[in-house]
Design a protein around this motif. Sequence first.
Motif, PDB file in Angstrom:
ATOM      1  N   GLY A  94       0.798  -1.213   0.000  1.00 49.55           N
ATOM      2  CA  GLY A  94       0.000   0.000   0.000  1.00 49.55           C
ATOM      3  C   GLY A  94       0.834   1.267   0.000  1.00 49.55           C
ATOM      4  O   GLY A  94       0.297   2.369  -0.020  1.00 49.55           O
ATOM      5  N   THR A  95       2.160   1.126   0.050  1.00 49.65           N
ATOM      6  CA  THR A  95       3.054   2.285   0.018  1.00 49.65           C
ATOM      7  C   THR A  95       4.080   2.080  -1.082  1.00 49.65           C
ATOM      8  O   THR A  95       5.135   1.480  -0.869  1.00 49.65           O
ATOM      9  N   ASN A 124      -5.846  -6.058   2.742  1.00 45.11           N
ATOM     10  CA  ASN A 124      -5.348  -6.063   4.121  1.00 45.11           C
ATOM     11  C   ASN A 124      -5.120  -4.657   4.656  1.00 45.11           C
ATOM     12  O   ASN A 124      -4.459  -4.461   5.659  1.00 45.11           O
ATOM     13  N   GLY A 125      -5.676  -3.678   3.984  1.00 45.16           N
ATOM     14  CA  GLY A 125      -5.652  -2.303   4.445  1.00 45.16           C
ATOM     15  C   GLY A 125      -6.482  -1.466   3.498  1.00 45.16           C
ATOM     16  O   GLY A 125      -6.387  -1.625   2.286  1.00 45.16           O
ATOM     17  N   THR A 126      -7.345  -0.598   4.005  1.00 41.70           N
ATOM     18  CA  THR A 126      -8.256   0.143   3.141  1.00 41.70           C
ATOM     19  C   THR A 126      -8.046   1.641   3.301  1.00 41.70           C
ATOM     20  O   THR A 126      -8.030   2.169   4.402  1.00 41.70           O
ATOM     21  N   VAL A 127      -7.891   2.307   2.181  1.00 45.43           N
ATOM     22  CA  VAL A 127      -7.812   3.761   2.126  1.00 45.43           C
ATOM     23  C   VAL A 127      -8.576   4.195   0.891  1.00 45.43           C
ATOM     24  O   VAL A 127      -8.426   3.616  -0.186  1.00 45.43           O
ATOM     25  N   THR A 128      -9.411   5.210   1.023  1.00 46.80           N
ATOM     26  CA  THR A 128     -10.218   5.678  -0.093  1.00 46.80           C
ATOM     27  C   THR A 128      -9.339   6.048  -1.288  1.00 46.80           C
ATOM     28  O   THR A 128      -8.318   6.715  -1.139  1.00 46.80           O
ATOM     29  N   GLY A 129      -9.768   5.598  -2.465  1.00 50.07           N
ATOM     30  CA  GLY A 129      -9.062   5.934  -3.696  1.00 50.07           C
ATOM     31  C   GLY A 129      -7.970   4.963  -4.084  1.00 50.07           C
ATOM     32  O   GLY A 129      -7.371   5.108  -5.142  1.00 50.07           O
ATOM     33  N   TYR A 148     -11.528  -0.113  -7.138  1.00 52.36           N
ATOM     34  CA  TYR A 148     -10.873   0.695  -6.106  1.00 52.36           C
ATOM     35  C   TYR A 148     -11.725   0.763  -4.843  1.00 52.36           C
ATOM     36  O   TYR A 148     -12.902   0.413  -4.841  1.00 52.36           O
ATOM     37  N   MET A 149     -11.105   1.239  -3.765  1.00 49.62           N
ATOM     38  CA  MET A 149     -11.717   1.198  -2.442  1.00 49.62           C
ATOM     39  C   MET A 149     -12.321   2.546  -2.071  1.00 49.62           C
ATOM     40  O   MET A 149     -11.854   3.592  -2.500  1.00 49.62           O
ATOM     41  N   ASN A 150     -13.335   2.482  -1.219  1.00 46.23           N
ATOM     42  CA  ASN A 150     -13.826   3.657  -0.521  1.00 46.23           C
ATOM     43  C   ASN A 150     -14.017   3.269   0.931  1.00 46.23           C
ATOM     44  O   ASN A 150     -15.025   2.670   1.293  1.00 46.23           O
ATOM     45  N   SER A 151     -13.010   3.568   1.749  1.00 47.21           N
ATOM     46  CA  SER A 151     -13.072   3.124   3.148  1.00 47.21           C
ATOM     47  C   SER A 151     -14.122   3.891   3.941  1.00 47.21           C
ATOM     48  O   SER A 151     -14.694   3.374   4.898  1.00 47.21           O
ATOM     49  N   THR A 152     -14.399   5.136   3.548  1.00 43.37           N
ATOM     50  CA  THR A 152     -15.405   5.920   4.255  1.00 43.37           C
ATOM     51  C   THR A 152     -16.775   5.258   4.165  1.00 43.37           C
ATOM     52  O   THR A 152     -17.516   5.156   5.145  1.00 43.37           O
ATOM     53  N   ALA A 153     -17.102   4.790   2.975  1.00 51.46           N
ATOM     54  CA  ALA A 153     -18.379   4.107   2.765  1.00 51.46           C
ATOM     55  C   ALA A 153     -18.262   2.606   3.015  1.00 51.46           C
ATOM     56  O   ALA A 153     -19.262   1.890   2.914  1.00 51.46           O
ATOM     57  N   ASN A 154     -17.048   2.122   3.304  1.00 54.91           N
ATOM     58  CA  ASN A 154     -16.786   0.691   3.509  1.00 54.91           C
ATOM     59  C   ASN A 154     -17.300  -0.121   2.328  1.00 54.91           C
ATOM     60  O   ASN A 154     -18.041  -1.085   2.481  1.00 54.91           O
ATOM     61  N   THR A 230      -0.732   8.315  -5.107  1.00 58.91           N
ATOM     62  CA  THR A 230      -1.669   8.253  -3.988  1.00 58.91           C
ATOM     63  C   THR A 230      -2.598   7.049  -4.086  1.00 58.91           C
ATOM     64  O   THR A 230      -3.475   6.887  -3.259  1.00 58.91           O
ATOM     65  N   GLY A 231      -2.405   6.203  -5.106  1.00 62.65           N
ATOM     66  CA  GLY A 231      -3.391   5.164  -5.379  1.00 62.65           C
ATOM     67  C   GLY A 231      -2.942   3.751  -5.122  1.00 62.65           C
ATOM     68  O   GLY A 231      -3.469   2.816  -5.713  1.00 62.65           O
TER      69      GLY A 231
END
Length: 264
Positions: A94-95, A124-129, A148-154, A230-231
């Motif tokens: 993720g980095t 194994n880790g969620t971050v929006t975008g 892609y992920m949206n952790s805010t909305a899960n 950032t993605g």
Amino acid sequence: MSESTFISDAQFTKYIGVLKQYPISLFDQFNGGLYLPNRLDSLFQDAAMTIPVTAPGDPVGAMLDLSGRENHWLSANPGTYQVANGRRVVRFSGTAQGMYMRASGREIFSGAQQGLVILRASVNGTVTGRHMFRANVQGGNVALLALYMNSTANNMRMGARRLTGEAESLNSYPGISGAPESYTFDVDWFNGRFDSYKNGSGLLTKTLESIGGLPQSPVNGMFLANYDSTGYAAMDFHGGAILAGVGNLSAERERLEQWIAENS
């Protein structure tokens, strides 16, 4: 010319006396790629594909296409080979870790009328975008297909479009479990339809803004576990397939989803 036959209940396709086992036989008709980290001989530590991966923790600088099309994934900032719950995976932190499609593979969607993309991964880790997969349109820096992920909305989001300048047709699946899950894009650009599936069910359908085959040109980049600075996605990649061309790819979806789940 080809002919289909059945041997020991397994379907093969015969080409000039050579029997090709499913799903390799699909790639005689369609462009694309087949990727299975479970096949350790398909992983290399370097993008030049000279140093094999042999042990957990080794970097994965290249993941070979097992379809015979040679549409390999490469990396300048590789993830690592790991064994998770008995399953061989490519792990991205993720980095800054991700893979890009080699130049020849960017032709997969050139002139395609239909596309079928199946990705099996665990987050194994969620971050929006954060992008688990993205293929850009031809001639533009917007997504042709994106997972892609949206952790805010899960939730996990699956988007598709046909051409740059068009809005993304978006389907969303609630819940990000961390378990291995399959996500499928079943796209008919020719008729303007986008179907998506999670774990072989959960059909969601959207209409694309325009109809017709894709342009006869390479896409502007294709990415696994990253898109830009950032993605990057934190995920374990278990396996997947990309197919595109002209033909009834929807008819292959269920069988190919099952095959990837059983072989990854």
